[in-house]
Design an enzyme around this catalytic site. Structure first.
Site, mmCIF file in Angstrom:
data_model
loop_
_atom_site.group_PDB
_atom_site.id
_atom_site.type_symbol
_atom_site.label_atom_id
_atom_site.label_comp_id
_atom_site.label_asym_id
_atom_site.label_seq_id
_atom_site.Cartn_x
_atom_site.Cartn_y
_atom_site.Cartn_z
ATOM 1 N N LYS A 212 -45.957 -0.674 52.975
ATOM 2 C CA LYS A 212 -45.175 0.528 53.200
ATOM 3 C C LYS A 212 -45.298 1.504 52.052
ATOM 4 O O LYS A 212 -45.456 2.703 52.243
ATOM 5 C CB LYS A 212 -43.696 0.150 53.406
ATOM 6 C CG LYS A 212 -42.803 1.349 53.740
ATOM 7 C CD LYS A 212 -43.178 1.970 55.060
ATOM 8 C CE LYS A 212 -42.282 3.120 55.427
ATOM 9 N NZ LYS A 212 -42.764 3.824 56.633
ATOM 10 N N TRP B 255 -48.390 -8.639 48.238
ATOM 11 C CA TRP B 255 -49.470 -8.054 49.029
ATOM 12 C C TRP B 255 -50.725 -8.168 48.181
ATOM 13 O O TRP B 255 -50.788 -7.632 47.082
ATOM 14 C CB TRP B 255 -49.152 -6.589 49.345
ATOM 15 C CG TRP B 255 -50.084 -5.945 50.316
ATOM 16 C CD1 TRP B 255 -50.137 -6.116 51.662
ATOM 17 C CD2 TRP B 255 -51.088 -4.970 50.007
ATOM 18 N NE1 TRP B 255 -51.111 -5.335 52.215
ATOM 19 C CE2 TRP B 255 -51.709 -4.613 51.229
ATOM 20 C CE3 TRP B 255 -51.534 -4.369 48.828
ATOM 21 C CZ2 TRP B 255 -52.742 -3.683 51.292
ATOM 22 C CZ3 TRP B 255 -52.566 -3.444 48.895
ATOM 23 C CH2 TRP B 255 -53.160 -3.112 50.119
ATOM 24 N N ASN C 166 -45.335 -6.598 40.192
ATOM 25 C CA ASN C 166 -45.912 -5.600 41.095
ATOM 26 C C ASN C 166 -46.880 -4.746 40.297
ATOM 27 O O ASN C 166 -46.643 -4.455 39.129
ATOM 28 C CB ASN C 166 -44.830 -4.680 41.675
ATOM 29 C CG ASN C 166 -43.957 -5.377 42.676
ATOM 30 O OD1 ASN C 166 -44.204 -6.519 43.054
ATOM 31 N ND2 ASN C 166 -42.901 -4.700 43.095
ATOM 32 N N GLY C 167 -47.952 -4.308 40.935
ATOM 33 C CA GLY C 167 -48.880 -3.420 40.255
ATOM 34 C C GLY C 167 -50.169 -4.118 39.873
ATOM 35 O O GLY C 167 -50.515 -5.177 40.411
ATOM 36 N N GLU D 93 -53.775 1.736 62.727
ATOM 37 C CA GLU D 93 -52.850 1.023 61.849
ATOM 38 C C GLU D 93 -52.205 -0.173 62.529
ATOM 39 O O GLU D 93 -52.101 -1.251 61.944
ATOM 40 C CB GLU D 93 -51.737 1.971 61.386
ATOM 41 C CG GLU D 93 -52.051 2.808 60.175
ATOM 42 C CD GLU D 93 -50.844 3.619 59.736
ATOM 43 O OE1 GLU D 93 -50.566 3.656 58.532
ATOM 44 O OE2 GLU D 93 -50.174 4.205 60.608
ATOM 45 N N LYS E 109 -52.454 6.284 63.435
ATOM 46 C CA LYS E 109 -51.391 5.437 63.979
ATOM 47 C C LYS E 109 -51.965 4.336 64.859
ATOM 48 O O LYS E 109 -51.547 3.184 64.785
ATOM 49 C CB LYS E 109 -50.397 6.280 64.796
ATOM 50 C CG LYS E 109 -49.412 7.053 63.979
ATOM 51 C CD LYS E 109 -48.394 6.122 63.327
ATOM 52 C CE LYS E 109 -47.729 6.791 62.149
ATOM 53 N NZ LYS E 109 -48.591 6.939 60.971
ATOM 54 N N HIS F 161 -71.179 18.438 67.099
ATOM 55 C CA HIS F 161 -71.857 18.236 65.820
ATOM 56 C C HIS F 161 -71.917 16.764 65.437
ATOM 57 O O HIS F 161 -71.886 16.422 64.258
ATOM 58 C CB HIS F 161 -71.168 19.059 64.732
ATOM 59 C CG HIS F 161 -71.270 20.525 64.945
ATOM 60 N ND1 HIS F 161 -72.335 21.284 64.504
ATOM 61 C CD2 HIS F 161 -70.439 21.386 65.590
ATOM 62 C CE1 HIS F 161 -72.152 22.546 64.846
ATOM 63 N NE2 HIS F 161 -71.012 22.634 65.508
ATOM 64 N N GLU G 146 -53.753 12.191 62.638
ATOM 65 C CA GLU G 146 -52.575 11.323 62.542
ATOM 66 C C GLU G 146 -52.487 10.374 63.732
ATOM 67 O O GLU G 146 -52.160 9.196 63.583
ATOM 68 C CB GLU G 146 -51.310 12.176 62.451
ATOM 69 C CG GLU G 146 -49.990 11.441 62.618
ATOM 70 C CD GLU G 146 -49.721 10.392 61.546
ATOM 71 O OE1 GLU G 146 -48.734 9.641 61.716
ATOM 72 O OE2 GLU G 146 -50.482 10.300 60.558
ATOM 73 N N ARG H 279 -41.946 -3.451 53.000
ATOM 74 C CA ARG H 279 -43.020 -3.023 52.110
ATOM 75 C C ARG H 279 -44.363 -3.648 52.488
ATOM 76 O O ARG H 279 -45.405 -3.179 52.037
ATOM 77 C CB ARG H 279 -42.684 -3.416 50.659
ATOM 78 C CG ARG H 279 -41.559 -2.598 50.058
ATOM 79 C CD ARG H 279 -41.097 -3.169 48.738
ATOM 80 N NE ARG H 279 -40.251 -2.232 48.044
ATOM 81 C CZ ARG H 279 -40.613 -1.519 46.978
ATOM 82 N NH1 ARG H 279 -41.814 -1.666 46.490
ATOM 83 N NH2 ARG H 279 -39.783 -0.678 46.407
ATOM 84 N N CYS I 93 -45.708 -4.813 47.067
ATOM 85 C CA CYS I 93 -45.010 -6.045 46.708
ATOM 86 C C CYS I 93 -43.549 -5.769 46.377
ATOM 87 O O CYS I 93 -43.183 -4.687 45.939
ATOM 88 C CB CYS I 93 -45.680 -6.704 45.513
ATOM 89 S SG CYS I 93 -47.461 -6.861 45.636
#
Length: 607
Positions: free
Chosen positions: A602, A74, A98-99, A487, A484, A503, A480, A27, A2
């Protein structure tokens, strides 16, 4: 996460609040709102979705107040909706936050029993009613009310508070989430970071942990967690010079992928004596030759950078590396060696779990080094040594240039440790440094033609599941690459160590499953090719990412992404780029919101 902004201005502030919020879009958010003090009364406009919806609302129902706060939210407590959007208000108090307020349920029950009515599902609204209740007990003194309210809050938060009847007052508080105060000429500003304030001022004061500030147009007073008056320095921010638009790119993510040759160069130049071919590493305040272990912690993409760092450090410095995701490490509370080195990787420098782990390691006597992109961030300020990534602001939510700059720093760290411990010779150091110096050029050449990725995107867009395989140091790259893709394209993807194929994951493979294989021609190439053939035998659609020839695979591939021949040491930096481009072009073809993918933020500044 946020974003918070606030302005005590000399003219109506609604337009400027929205402009400041726009600079915080990177963000991630799902709703937005502003509130102002107008003729002694609080007014508010909120909207679900993008900022343009809020702009339309304010255009239809203007606010003319000269003092105001704004927020991009957010969702944490309560779904994304206008009702849950900030600011939250009573008739006397308006708050953006925020938080997470951890004890909001207890506060809510107490306040409801005292006659307060709650309209939203959020934890933030408990702050509104708590401050309102404290005003009754403090003779309508806003400063005393906030002082009392803060003592009752538990959690990590940043707050900006306006009061009806007080046009020249804003109170800000910071506990675990960042806040920056901007100084103007007869005006004051507040933001989650300096980027939001760049159009208005470059004179910035950062609140420290536990600080709260009483702001007027003429200045401010800052108090620490104990209520004692403190002074914090005014710093000159260059954020306004760094912010740029998309240039000739369609998305910020594309722009940031293409910025990698430049920013990796900057990062390396800060750590390498290119003339001498040596690492010129800063003093970490610990004898590197006597380290028994290095501890690394990070989250998300930064964690994968740390995993690659583990391979490098163990191979070239011959020192064991302990690594864990910060959200696990902080609660595991592992034993740490006396006088050890703990390294923390974070783009924003504000990641809540990483910061909590840092504080645990510091309490255990570890020397703290941070690899961060924001040198004024909390993680940087609480570290003994800062190893900066000079990536500049990264606007796209999916990290690209920050990741490769983190790898550049970790590569330099591995070399520095290796030399200090006598594990590598001066000649090998020069060889490895020379290889690093070539990375920007190789990446630049790879970015000159993206047609193979555009073609591949058509095929991947039809897939429901995608597997990534890699061996050795390329296994974290498989992780990674999968991250990506999911995401920003929302396609389910998983990364596996190629040797783990038999496996379990091999059961997923059929003719509908693309398998992206990261296979540089190194000492493990033949083993990786063997795994590729197992995939082909089961009908899997192979995407071969390699500097080897496709006919060396011994089976058909649906795409061969050719990579330049580079030193094996720098393979992770080079092979990160195709992972980014595969995800980017697939997402573009599918029409998703590449720069602001759904449900993501972000900077994750809460647990």
């Amino acid at each position: 996460m946020c974003g918070i902004v606030g302005i005590l201005g000399s003219k109506p502030v609604a337009e400027d609040l929205i402009e400041a919020l726009r600079r915080l879009e990177y963000r991630g958010y799902d709703s937005a709102g502003i509130a102002t003090v107008e003729n002694g009364h609080l007014g508010r406009r909120r909207a679900e979705g993008k900022l343009r919806n809020l702009e339309d609302r304010v255009r239809a129902e203007p606010l003319s107040g000269r003092s105001g706060i704004g927020h991009t939210r957010w969702a944490t407590h309560g779904k994304a909706s206008e009702t849950n959007a900030h600011p939250h208000m009573s008739d006397k108090v308006s708050v953006v936050h925020n938080g997470i307020i951890e004890n909001f349920r207890e506060l809510r029950a107490k306040l409801q029993a005292a006659g307060h009515t709650f309209d939203s599902e959020t934890d933030t609204e408990a702050v509104v009613h708590l401050v309102t209740e404290e005003l009754k007990c403090c003779g309508d003194d806003p400063v005393a009310a906030v002082r009392s309210a803060l003592a009752q809050l538990k959690g990590a938060f940043a707050l900006a508070i306006l009061f009806a009847g007080h046009d020249d007052l804003m109170i800000a508080a910071r506990q675990g989430s960042p806040l920056a105060i901007g100084h103007g000429d007869g005006e004051m500003y507040l933001g989650s970071d300096a980027i939001a304030l760049a159009p208005f001022t470059n004179a910035i004061t950062y609140l420290e942990e536990g600080d709260w500030a009483v702001m007027h147009r003429s200045g401010m007073e800052i108090f620490d967690a104990n209520g004692e008056r403190v002074e914090r320095p005014i710093m000159r921010s260059s954020a306004g010079l760094q912010i740029a638009d998309k240039g000739n790119h369609r998305h910020f993510m594309a722009k940031e992928i293409h910025e990698q040759p430049e920013v990796i160069s900057h990062t390396l130049a800060n750590l390498i004596d290119m003339a001498a071919g040596r690492v010129n590493f800063p003093d970490l305040g610990v004898d590197l030759s006597k380290l028994s272990r290095v501890t690394i912690s990070a989250c998300g993409t930064a964690y994968y950078a740390g995993l690659i760092g583990k391979y490098w450090i163990e191979r070239y410095a011959r020192v064991p590396v302990e690594i864990d995701v910060a959200s696990e490490f902080r609660y595991r509370e592992p034993p740490l060696p006396e006088g050890g080195l703990a390294v923390f990787v974070s783009q924003s420098g504000e990641t809540a779990d990483t910061l909590a782990t840092l504080r645990y390691c510091k309490s255990q006597g570890q020397r703290i080094a941070s690899i961060v992109n924001v040198r004024t961030s909390t993680i940087a300020r609480e570290s003994d040594a800062v190893l900066p990534t000079l990536a500049g602001p990264e606007v796209g939510v999916a990290s690209t240039k920050a990741f490769t700059c983190q790898l550049a720093v970790l590569a330099a760290l591995a070399i520095a440790l290796g030399r200090a411990r006598g594990a590598i010779s001066a000649e090998l150091e020069q060889e490895l440094v020379g290889a690093l110096m070539e990375v920007p050029r190789h990446i630049s050449s790879m970015l000159s033609d993206e047609s193979v990725y555009e073609a591949l995107a058509h095929d991947l867009s039809r897939a429901r599941d995608v597997l990534y395989l890699g061996r050795g140091v390329n296994f974290p790259l498989a992780l990674e690459g999968a991250l990506k893709l999911k995401e920003i394209s929302y396609i389910h993807a998983e990364g596996y160590a190629a040797g783990e194929l038999k496996h379990g994951p091999i059961a997923l493979i059929d003719e509908s499953v693309p398998v992206i294989v990261v296979a540089p021609k190194d000492e493990l190439f033949d083993k990786t090719v063997s795994n590729v053939q197992e995939v082909a035998a089961r009908g899997g659609q192979i995407v071969f990412v390699s500097n080897g020839e496709s006919d060396e695979v011994g089976c058909d591939v649906v795409a061969h992404i050719t990579i330049p021949d580079v030193h094996p040491f720098t393979n992770p930096l080079i092979y990160a780029v195709p992972a980014q481009l595969i995800a980017y072009h697939t997402a573009v073809f599918m029409g998703t919101d590449v720069d602001q993918p759904r449900n993501l933020a972000k900077s994750v500044t809460v647990e």
